[in-house]
Design a protein around this motif. Structure first.
Motif, PDB file in Angstrom:
ATOM      1  N   ASP A   1     -28.725  78.494  17.947  1.00  0.00           N
ATOM      2  CA  ASP A   1     -28.362  76.734  17.357  1.00  0.00           C
ATOM      3  C   ASP A   1     -28.192  77.110  15.559  1.00  0.00           C
ATOM      4  OD1 ASP A   1     -27.626  74.327  16.646  1.00  0.00           O
ATOM      5  OD2 ASP A   1     -29.637  73.784  16.040  1.00  0.00           O
TER       6      ASP A   1
ATOM      7  N   THR B   1     -24.537  77.262  14.802  1.00  0.00           N
ATOM      8  CA  THR B   1     -23.266  76.056  15.150  1.00  0.00           C
ATOM      9  C   THR B   1     -23.327  75.348  13.858  1.00  0.00           C
ATOM     10  OG1 THR B   1     -25.504  75.115  15.632  1.00  0.00           O
ATOM     11  CG2 THR B   1     -24.492  76.573  17.217  1.00  0.00           C
TER      12      THR B   1
ATOM     13  N   ASP C   1     -17.982  71.684  24.942  1.00  0.00           N
ATOM     14  CA  ASP C   1     -18.462  71.116  26.653  1.00  0.00           C
ATOM     15  C   ASP C   1     -17.936  70.359  27.340  1.00  0.00           C
ATOM     16  OD1 ASP C   1     -21.907  70.862  27.462  1.00  0.00           O
ATOM     17  OD2 ASP C   1     -21.281  69.211  25.836  1.00  0.00           O
TER      18      ASP C   1
ATOM     19  N   MET D   1     -25.561  70.528  25.209  1.00  0.00           N
ATOM     20  CA  MET D   1     -24.865  69.984  23.913  1.00  0.00           C
ATOM     21  C   MET D   1     -24.493  68.594  24.563  1.00  0.00           C
ATOM     22  SD  MET D   1     -23.432  71.492  21.099  1.00  0.00           S
ATOM     23  CE  MET D   1     -22.456  70.503  20.122  1.00  0.00           C
TER      24      MET D   1
END
Length: 526
Positions: free
Chosen positions: A130, A133, A144, A241
């Motif tokens: 993470d 991101t 996703d 996610m």
């Protein structure tokens, strides 16, 4: 009424910490991670015998039962084309695990091809650390939302808008990251090593290219990589996610991403880099089974629980496994590590090896080539002791050779970057075996981040790497030596030996600031 307050140094520290916590709470809006109810488990698809990748690998695997085939990927453009080819060839599954995935020419192209793979029915599992991101929510929610793609974030920040608040309120946890890098197609081919996803890893920028190393594997070790991926994917540290969606219209995100991605792909196809890939594409198409070297291979990796402070042991951590192999060396050890902060114990260990008659060579970044100067500050503390102890120490040059006049005449020629930085993490043991992975020889890799790598017994590769280094190293790097107690840097330029008495290719300010940091930066953070 007057209130008198007396605060000692401890009190000041407590007040300062309280102020930071209050600031962090304001920045994050008291953010917290979603409830950690178990995410739906999924596992590698092993029923892939009828896929195209199974067909092209079946004969070699049958001829080498229990062994693994390895193809080293040193050229950055080859490394990109191999990943692209794996995504295009996959028919059932793609499992990808990365520390960094940039949204640039190469990163966006691979995301587009993942989307198309999912459109044709391939199951895509994308596990990202993470840390990198931030600002990519639209893309990740969009991916996703595809029925065949699932994105999970490893050890996520609670606040989706402020990484700063996470570091202020939860530093002990978020300072630990997943540094692993793997891509596996149909459980038949896998690539692992030092490269993240981004233009600087694939020589797609004219600014800087990372000199790196991956290995493309088939055979027994591929299933080991899939087992590792499943362990991380199904761990309590991997958050789906959609847990962060909070009612967001992710289908709209997918539609927007698809439109933008198609436009980006058309631009990428027109780039000079795309035209420059022709040679790498042809090389991939002409690969033969005998291009792979077969032998014993062992995957070693950290348990994902390392980010939770899991106790160090050879059963759960990579570093003790590497030390076991190093302890067996009797003649020759080569270490290539871009971020090299050995500490006092490893420094003495390496010097002791030299005293026992073992040749020890280390290649790391020069100050000019290091993209993290604070790490160089930690490394500087040990240079003199290593060199004085007989270790052969080399520092990678930043300036790269320019294209030849003949290449300049070839249009459209993609010249790539003019400066380089070492990013490969590998070792060669006794010119018999080698390690390729994500592990740097520093405290961060040993203690904080999770890492992965493969130990390969292959004398042909090991001897070639060792011989090539001896032949070319002074063209690519400076050898650091001692003269009358002072460090000097020696290299070969245009066939002539050149000597420097200070860090080459650096300004006085860079040398001063980095030298100052060596006295104040905690080594455990590097």
């Amino acid at each position: 009424m007057t209130i008198k307050c007396r605060v000692n140094r401890t009190g000041l520290v407590r007040l300062g910490r309280a102020a930071l916590l209050m600031l962090a709470a304001v920045l994050s809006g008291c953010a917290s991670l979603p409830e950690r109810e178990p995410a739906p488990a999924s596992w590698a698809i092993r029923d892939t015998a009828n896929t195209a990748l199974a067909e092209v690998t079946a004969d070699d695997i049958a001829a080498h039962p229990g062994l693994s085939g390895a193809l080293l990927l040193g050229d950055p453009m080859d490394a990109f084309v191999v990943r692209l080819g794996m995504i295009e060839a996959a028919e059932k599954s793609l499992d990808l695990q990365y520390y960094i995935w940039h949204q640039d020419l190469t990163g966006d192209t691979l995301l587009n091809r993942l989307l198309h793979a999912a459109d044709r029915g391939v199951r895509v599992r994308l596990l990202l650390d993470d840390l990198d991101t931030a600002g990519k929510a639209d893309t990740l929610f969009g991916l996703d939302a595809h029925p065949n793609i699932e994105v999970r974030l490893f050890n996520p920040f609670a606040s989706r808008t402020s990484r700063v608040s996470g570091f202020l309120t939860d530093f002990g946890r978020v300072n630990r990251r997943m540094h692993n890098k793997t891509i596996t197609a149909d459980n038949r081919l896998t690539v692992l090593g030092g490269r993240n996803i981004g233009d600087e890893y694939f020589n797609a920028t004219e600014e800087v290219v990372f000199g790196d190393l991956d290995v493309l594997c088939q055979g027994a070790v591929v299933d080991e990589v899939s087992v590792q991926f499943d362990l991380y994917w199904n761990s309590p540290w991997a958050y789906p996610m959609d847990r962060f969606a909070n009612g967001r219209d992710t289908v709209a995100d997918l539609n927007r991403f698809r439109r933008a991605s198609e436009a980006q792909l058309e631009q990428a196809k027109k780039s000079r880099y795309a035209q420059g890939l022709a040679g790498a594409v042809q090389k991939l198409r002409s690969l033969e089974s005998d291009d792979f070297e077969w032998g014993q291979a062992k995957l070693i990796y950290d348990d994902p629980g390392k980010v939770g402070g899991l106790k160090l042991s050879s059963d759960t951590h990579l570093a003790p496994e590497l030390l076991k192999v190093m302890a067996q060396v009797e003649h020759d050890l080569l270490i290539i590590s871009p971020y090299f902060v050995p500490g006092e114990r490893l420094t003495q260990y390496l010097v002791n090896m030299v005293e026992r008659g073992i040749r020890v060579r280390i290649v790391t970044n020069s100050l000019a080539a290091n993209d993290v100067p604070v790490v160089h500050a930690g490394y500087m503390r040990y240079r003199e002791a290593l060199v004085a102890g007989g270790v052969e120490l080399f520092e990678y040059k930043a300036p790269l050779e320019t294209e030849t006049e003949q290449q300049k005449d070839k249009e459209p020629f993609w010249k790539g970057a003019s400066r380089g930085s070492l990013h490969a993490k590998s070792m060669v043991f006794e010119e018999e075996g080698l390690f390729v992975g994500s592990f740097n020889l520093d405290a961060r890799s040993a203690v904080l981040n999770t890492e992965i790598g493969v130990l390969i017994h292959n004398p042909e590769y090991a001897k070639k790497i060792s011989a090539d280094l001896d032949r070319l190293i002074l063209d690519k790097a400076y050898q650091v030596t001692l003269e009358e107690g002072d460090l000097v840097w020696v290299t070969r330029h245009d066939g002539e030996m050149v000597r420097f008495d200070r860090e080459p290719d650096t300004s006085w300010w860079t040398r001063f600031s980095t030298g100052f940091m060596r006295y104040i930066v905690p080594e455990g953070m590097l």
